[in-house]
Every structure is written in structure tokens, then in C-alpha cells.
Design an enzyme around this catalytic site. Sequence first.
Site, PDB file in Angstrom:
ATOM      1  N   GLU A  30       0.904  -1.416  -0.229  1.00 31.14           N
ATOM      2  CA  GLU A  30       0.132   0.247   0.103  1.00 31.14           C
ATOM      3  C   GLU A  30       0.578   1.241  -0.266  1.00 31.14           C
ATOM      4  O   GLU A  30       0.406   2.090  -0.505  1.00 31.14           O
ATOM      5  CB  GLU A  30      -1.531   0.024   1.885  1.00 31.14           C
ATOM      6  CG  GLU A  30      -2.111  -1.061   1.250  1.00 31.14           C
ATOM      7  CD  GLU A  30      -2.755  -1.561   1.775  1.00 31.14           C
ATOM      8  OE1 GLU A  30      -1.778  -1.898   3.438  1.00 31.14           O
ATOM      9  OE2 GLU A  30      -3.949  -1.328   2.355  1.00 31.14           O
ATOM     10  N   GLU A  33      -3.714  -9.388   3.242  1.00 33.92           N
ATOM     11  CA  GLU A  33      -4.454  -9.313   4.884  1.00 33.92           C
ATOM     12  C   GLU A  33      -5.341 -10.433   5.618  1.00 33.92           C
ATOM     13  O   GLU A  33      -5.703 -10.679   6.803  1.00 33.92           O
ATOM     14  CB  GLU A  33      -4.891  -8.280   5.019  1.00 33.92           C
ATOM     15  CG  GLU A  33      -3.521  -6.932   4.987  1.00 33.92           C
ATOM     16  CD  GLU A  33      -3.364  -6.358   3.787  1.00 33.92           C
ATOM     17  OE1 GLU A  33      -3.595  -7.124   2.860  1.00 33.92           O
ATOM     18  OE2 GLU A  33      -2.482  -5.710   3.288  1.00 33.92           O
TER      19      GLU A  33
HETATM   20  N1  T1G Z   1       3.989  -7.627  11.901  1.00 34.88           N
HETATM   21  C1  T1G Z   1       4.912  -8.396  13.185  1.00 34.88           C
HETATM   22  N2  T1G Z   1       6.055  -9.062  12.664  1.00 34.88           N
HETATM   23  C2  T1G Z   1       6.018  -9.665  11.702  1.00 34.88           C
HETATM   24  C3  T1G Z   1       5.444  -8.985  10.501  1.00 34.88           C
HETATM   25  C4  T1G Z   1       4.428  -8.172  10.550  1.00 34.88           C
HETATM   26  N3  T1G Z   1       3.401  -8.279  10.008  1.00 34.88           N
HETATM   27  N4  T1G Z   1       6.104  -9.724   9.273  1.00 34.88           N
HETATM   28  C5  T1G Z   1       7.006 -10.829   9.729  1.00 34.88           C
HETATM   29  N5  T1G Z   1       7.109  -9.766  11.431  1.00 34.88           N
HETATM   30  C6  T1G Z   1       8.376 -10.450  12.193  1.00 34.88           C
HETATM   31  C7  T1G Z   1       8.193 -12.064  12.270  1.00 34.88           C
HETATM   32  O1  T1G Z   1       7.109 -12.932  13.253  1.00 34.88           O
HETATM   33  C8  T1G Z   1       9.188 -12.182  12.783  1.00 34.88           C
HETATM   34  O2  T1G Z   1       9.579 -12.379  14.170  1.00 34.88           O
HETATM   35  C9  T1G Z   1      10.154 -12.028  11.999  1.00 34.88           C
HETATM   36  O3  T1G Z   1       9.799 -10.880  11.689  1.00 34.88           O
HETATM   37  C10 T1G Z   1      10.668 -12.867  10.456  1.00 34.88           C
HETATM   38  O4  T1G Z   1       9.801 -13.108   9.832  1.00 34.88           O
HETATM   39  C11 T1G Z   1      -2.917  -2.195   6.673  1.00 34.88           C
HETATM   40  C12 T1G Z   1      -2.386  -3.271   9.070  1.00 34.88           C
HETATM   41  C13 T1G Z   1       7.570 -10.683   5.735  1.00 34.88           C
HETATM   42  C14 T1G Z   1       7.712 -12.532   3.706  1.00 34.88           C
HETATM   43  O5  T1G Z   1       0.336 -10.610   6.237  1.00 34.88           O
HETATM   44  O6  T1G Z   1       4.623 -13.174   5.470  1.00 34.88           O
HETATM   45  O7  T1G Z   1      -0.173  -4.727   6.572  1.00 34.88           O
HETATM   46  O8  T1G Z   1      10.148 -14.527  14.912  1.00 34.88           O
HETATM   47  O9  T1G Z   1      10.283 -15.634  10.016  1.00 34.88           O
HETATM   48  O10 T1G Z   1      10.878 -16.295   6.619  1.00 34.88           O
HETATM   49  O11 T1G Z   1      -3.288  -3.346   5.061  1.00 34.88           O
HETATM   50  O12 T1G Z   1       7.006 -12.519   8.008  1.00 34.88           O
HETATM   51  O13 T1G Z   1      11.635 -13.215  14.255  1.00 34.88           O
HETATM   52  O14 T1G Z   1      10.471 -12.735  16.031  1.00 34.88           O
HETATM   53  O15 T1G Z   1       8.547 -15.130   8.725  1.00 34.88           O
HETATM   54  O16 T1G Z   1      11.484 -14.314   5.356  1.00 34.88           O
HETATM   55  C15 T1G Z   1       0.400  -8.047   6.176  1.00 34.88           C
HETATM   56  C16 T1G Z   1       3.599 -11.806   7.211  1.00 34.88           C
HETATM   57  C17 T1G Z   1       0.302  -7.815   7.957  1.00 34.88           C
HETATM   58  C18 T1G Z   1       3.371 -10.668   6.747  1.00 34.88           C
HETATM   59  C19 T1G Z   1       9.536 -12.486   5.851  1.00 34.88           C
HETATM   60  N6  T1G Z   1       1.416  -8.150   6.150  1.00 34.88           N
HETATM   61  N7  T1G Z   1       4.755 -11.874   7.362  1.00 34.88           N
HETATM   62  O17 T1G Z   1       9.237 -14.041   6.276  1.00 34.88           O
HETATM   63  O18 T1G Z   1      10.285 -14.290   7.626  1.00 34.88           O
HETATM   64  S1  T1G Z   1      -1.295  -5.981   7.845  1.00 34.88           S
HETATM   65  C20 T1G Z   1       1.687  -9.532   6.297  1.00 34.88           C
HETATM   66  C21 T1G Z   1       4.966 -12.540   6.345  1.00 34.88           C
HETATM   67  C22 T1G Z   1      -0.683  -5.220   6.914  1.00 34.88           C
HETATM   68  C23 T1G Z   1      -2.363  -2.964   6.692  1.00 34.88           C
HETATM   69  C24 T1G Z   1      -1.972  -3.715   7.400  1.00 34.88           C
HETATM   70  C25 T1G Z   1       6.836 -12.896   6.614  1.00 34.88           C
HETATM   71  C26 T1G Z   1       7.851 -12.603   5.370  1.00 34.88           C
HETATM   72  P1  T1G Z   1      10.759 -12.997  14.980  1.00 34.88           P
HETATM   73  P2  T1G Z   1      10.080 -14.624   9.313  1.00 34.88           P
HETATM   74  P3  T1G Z   1      10.505 -14.758   6.129  1.00 34.88           P
END
Ligand code: T1G
Length: 689
Positions: free
Chosen positions: A103, A123
Amino acid sequence: MTVTFRREGNAGLVELANPPVNAMGLAVRRGLLEAVRWAEAEAGLDRIVVSGQGRAFAAGGDAREFDGEPVPPHLPDVLDAIEACPVPWIAAAHGVALGGGAELMLACRYRIAAPGTRIGLPEVTLGVVPGAGGTQRLPRLVGLAAAVDMIATGKPVTADDAYEMGLVDAVADDPVAHALALDAAELAARSALSSLDGPEPDEMAIDKARASVARRMRGQVAPEKAIDLVALSVSEPFAGALRQERETFIALRTTDQARALRHIFFAERAAKAPDWLDAEAQRIESAIVVGGGTMGAGIAYALLLAGIAVTVIETDADGAERARAHVASIMEASAARGLLGEDKRARIEAALTISTDYADGASADLAIEAAFESMEVKKVVFSALEEALPTHAVLATNTSYLDLDEIAATLKSPSRLVGLHFFAPAHIMKLLEIVQGAATSHAALATGFDLARRLRKVPVLSGVCDGFIGNRILARYREAADTLLMDGATPWQIDEAMVAFGYAMGPYEAQDLSGLDIAYANRKRQAETRDPNRRYIPIADRMVHEGRLGKKTGVGWYRYPGGGGKVEDPLVEDLVAEEAHFAKVARRDFTSEDIERRLLLAMINEAADILAEGIAQSAADIDLVTVFGYGFPRWRGGLMHHADTLAVDAILADLRALETEDPIVWRPSAAIVACAERGIGFAEYRPGS
Ligand code: T1G
């Protein structure tokens, strides 16, 4: 500083610096807003280039904040400020740009991605919807059909596909350099997406998306809401639609489904070696897999994909040929799905040896036994392995049920033995139960967890018991189902009830796929140790005696005419009625609610005992096992997370009521009584505390 900005000539360079993946928490939102204010005040800038430090552009909103009240500045407001900034912003993305990260790209005037960048709006996989303009800007950029597909499924696209669909303007090895070289006049002429008219209507695309989520994301609320919002972009002015998008996002964040999906997201990432495990893992360069059947071939392929050389050992030449064929068919299937390119295939074939001689794997650092489920066979295999392998090699068994400690007792050094319980198909299923025997060394355990990391599996530590965590719960699930069958339900009713709950398929269809003979062999093995006072349901045994082994024999609980789809079989109902007659059971009707409640209570009760006995380390681990190994609906958060939404007092009351029906089967677990007494959920329960 989680957002840095500096001037370079007529360009402002803004960088997100919130490791590890630039989640856009409060500090990042504040930093971006500061960068906008700076850009507005700085004279002579003709562009702002925003990029991400580390391995990601931005992973989206910080999902850890979703349980609390939203704290301003809110992301949609920050992105609106970026879009309205008099100096045009350019997104220079790499790694991943997900959710709010994508976004942010859409709020920029121009978008560049490095090759291999993954861009998406996932999301809905967290039970929410894009909440910072994605449902309104994306359709204005790529059209309704592409936008609704991306947002409803949550699937990211690669940089090249993003370029093809117009989501990015360029794919460049150095996106920042590319941004700095852009023509200023061209930049200034670019319109903000929010100022564009909505996309052309496309009812067919909307209907197709609705049909797709009804099938693949059945029971989930967020995908439907996301489609409603994207559809709004056709007719509703941007500002009004943005308000509805924000309201929907805020409302969904705290729903049971969103909490459940966040729970599993974070539990999966927390699935690592326990803190108390202090030993160094054995480095695995090469491994032996004993047994080239379905499981052995799948395990071998999983190891090969992780770059580990593998020697598959079979008993004789025919066995070796079958093993070769098994691995080849897995590779064909992977190649057909575009998951195995020629180079990778060549590397894997060069790293694979199939032999009947343990000496061919004599340098292995790890051996995984996936031979026939017989204690005698396993003892022979492990004594051969102990002779053939160097003393540093870790020995692992993939047994689903047999006693690890009994195998260990036959070894000269039992501490080398650990359980690595894979799930079929082993190269696809993410769950790996790591079983700690009484003698298992910390080094062997650490090696199991490190191997899980390399195989990108979800590791869960289990103690030794019959069936470990998953199969022990499964046995209770099936026992409760067979009891309902005997007392009046049909297999189809039971399957339908559990599919309505959220399973992809019910217990009877699942047995037909895996084969009724596997569970039959286990019941025979357990016969001499079974509690004679516990009610035993012989229906599944009768099915095997009738040769109804499941899909592989064309008949099981269902019939499969011509090997096709399942068909209810009245013969099975007759067979059940006959068994009930023999057992003098007065059959009665059950509702779907009865069925769902009883099957869930049976699993929760057994899982509570597993927690109380310390077989599982936590309720979250049981959630990972049930979701990643047994098809428990992810959007319910796993068995114990779901149990905590039912409230333990209600669970205890239901068990007490069922106890009057059968005091042995429905005896409430001590852990449930303890949780009820302390007024806590399973998530907080610690045995003995
Ligand atoms: N929020 C908080 N922590 C996150 C995070 C997130 N969105 N994404 C990753 N982490 C943390 C994860 O818990 C881990 O922590 C570390 O980062 C490494 O992640 C308005 C508000 C990005 C593809 O759904 O898909 O945007 O264990 O082990 O395999 O629309 O993380 O090290 O303590 O997964 O390389 C939408 C979710 C949110 C993406 C990386 N975003 N993340 O994968 O590493 S809603 C998502 C992923 C939103 C707006 C709304 C994957 C990754 P720790 P990892 P990775």
C-alpha cells in the site's frame, strides 16, 4: 531511527530501518510522517525515493499491534500524506512489499522493484482486509479483475508479473539508482491513484472471486469483506470507500478469526528449539534414509531439496528399483508444477544414491529410518546403522507409533537416537514432530531442530507416548466418531459436520484416502494393552475384514466408482446397523452440533492430558500439530486456541454430562479440572504449576 531521510542532490532518500522485515509499527509510521514534513519544507527537491534497509522493503503493518487500540498516526493517514506530498514519492522495492508495504508503493507516484521482489496484499490470511488504501488504489492501477484476485486470495506476485500487470513501472537491479535517473517532468506529470476514476465494472471477475473464496476459504469472513470493498471502487468515490475500508479493517482486527490466524502466524515463527536446549547441532552434509517407500522417498527428497546428499538404503534390488521410481515420480510431479528446474534437478540427481549396502552411506552425519512399522525390523535396521555409521552420526526414526525408548535400548549409544516424525507427503507437509526419548542427547535434539529449520518445517517437540501428540489426538477423534456411528450417526453425517466446522474433509473420507489398514494394524498392536473396560467399537475392524480398505480398493467407508469421487454406500449403513445389533445398541439420532461437539471434546480432553503429562510443551505446540499435520482449520487457530474460545467451564460441564454416558471415555482430564479451578485457559496452563 526506524525511518531515515537525507538529501542527495535534488532527491530525498527515505529508508525504512526496522529490522528484520520493516514491519510498519508506530515508530515507522511516525518516521514516515516526519519524512513527509521534511520533504514539504526542503526546497528544490523533485523526488523522494523510499526504500527498505535489510532484506525487505516492508512487511506491512505490525500484526503485534492488532490486539491493542490503534495508535495514531494511522497508516492510511500516513499514506494519504505521502500521496498528497508536493514532491512526488517513488517506491524502490526489493525482497518483499506486503500488506501496508504494498500500500505504501501504491501511495507513491512511481513504482520500481528489484528482480524477485514479492508484492502482495496478504491481509486476508491474517483475517483482516487491506486497511491503508489497497482495496481502492490497486483496482485503479491494475483494473478490477487483477485487483480482486490479488486481494481475495492474498497471494503475492513477483516483480516481473507485477510489471506485466502494471503494478510496477519498472524492474531494475538497483531500484534506487533507477529512481534517481527518472525524468523529473515525467514524474511531476504522474497522477495520484486516488485522483483517478474507479475501474471499469467487471461483474464476472467479482463473481469468480466470490466463487473461489467460497470454495477455497470456506467459513472465513475477511475474503468476502475484501471483495465487497474492491467492488466499491467501481462506483464509490475514493474518500468514502476509504472510510469503509478503514472501518472494516478495524472491525475485523479483533474478531475470533483474525486473532486465531495471528496466533498461528506467530506460533509458527516461535516454533524453534526450546530455550533449555543448550547443545550444538550436528552439521548435516550427508544422510542415509533407510526405506525407499512413500515416506522414505518423500523424506529423501526433502533432504535433497535442502542441499543434503542422500543415500537411500533398501533391502534388495527390487526395493532399490521401487525407491528409485518413488523418488523419480516425486521429481516428475515437482517439475510438472514448475517447482524443479533443470539445474536443480541435475544437482538433486547427482546428490542421490540408492543402494542395498549400508557401506554406501558410511560417511553420513544423519540416518533417518523409514522402514516397515515393525519393532523387529527397526531393531535390525538400527543395529546395522550403528555398525555402519561414524559415532558422531545422529540416528533418527520416523516411526509414527512405536516406542522410541524400546528401540534406543537396543543401541550401544542410545543417546544418539531421536524421533523425526514426518507427515505424508514428507516433502510437502510442514509439520515435523521431534520426539525426545529418555536417552536422547541434547545434541541429537538440537540436530533435529536445526534440520527442521533447513527443511523449512514446523518443528514441535514431543515426549514418548503412543502416537506422540498428533496421532494420539487423532485416535480419540476417530474413537469418538466410531462411537457416534455405532450409536446412530452415519459416516456421511459425521463427515459433513466436520467439514461444516472447517475441515477440508471429515474423518471417514480421510481414512479412505490414507487406507483403513494402517489404523487397523495399530489397533491390533494395541489390543493386548487396551483397557478391557473401555468401550471398543469394532466397526472399522469389520470394514477391513470385508476388504473395504478405502479408495485404494475402490471401497472403504464410501464407494469410488471408476476410482473417481466418493459416493455414500448404503451397504456401510447396513453393516453399521448389524454391528450395533450384535452389540445390542439402541441407535438414536444425532445433530451436526452433537457430532461437532463430541469430536472436539474428545480431542480437547486428550490434548489436555498430553499437556498435563508434559508430552507437549505448550497449548500453542498442540495448535501447530493440529493445523500443520491434521487439517484443523487454520482460521480457528488450532485445537487448543479454539478450546480457549469455548471457555473451559463449558468444556468441563459438557464432559461431566457425557461422563454419565461413559465414565471411562469421557473422564475429564486433570488439566481441564485444573484450568477450570484456576479460571485460566490452556494457553496459560503449565503442568504442575
Ligand atoms: N508484523 C509483525 N511481525 C512480523 C510481521 C508483521 N507483519 N512480518 C514478519 N514479522 C516478524 C516475524 O514474526 C518474525 O519475528 C520476523 O518478523 C521475521 O519473519 C493496513 C495493517 C515478511 C514474508 O501479512 O509474510 O499490513 O520470529 O520469520 O520467513 O493493510 O514474515 O524473528 O521474532 O516470517 O523471511 C500484512 C506477514 C500485515 C506479512 C518474511 N503483512 N509476514 O518471511 O521471516 S497487515 C503480512 C510474512 C497490514 C495494512 C495492514 C513474512 C515475510 P521473529 P519471518 P521470513
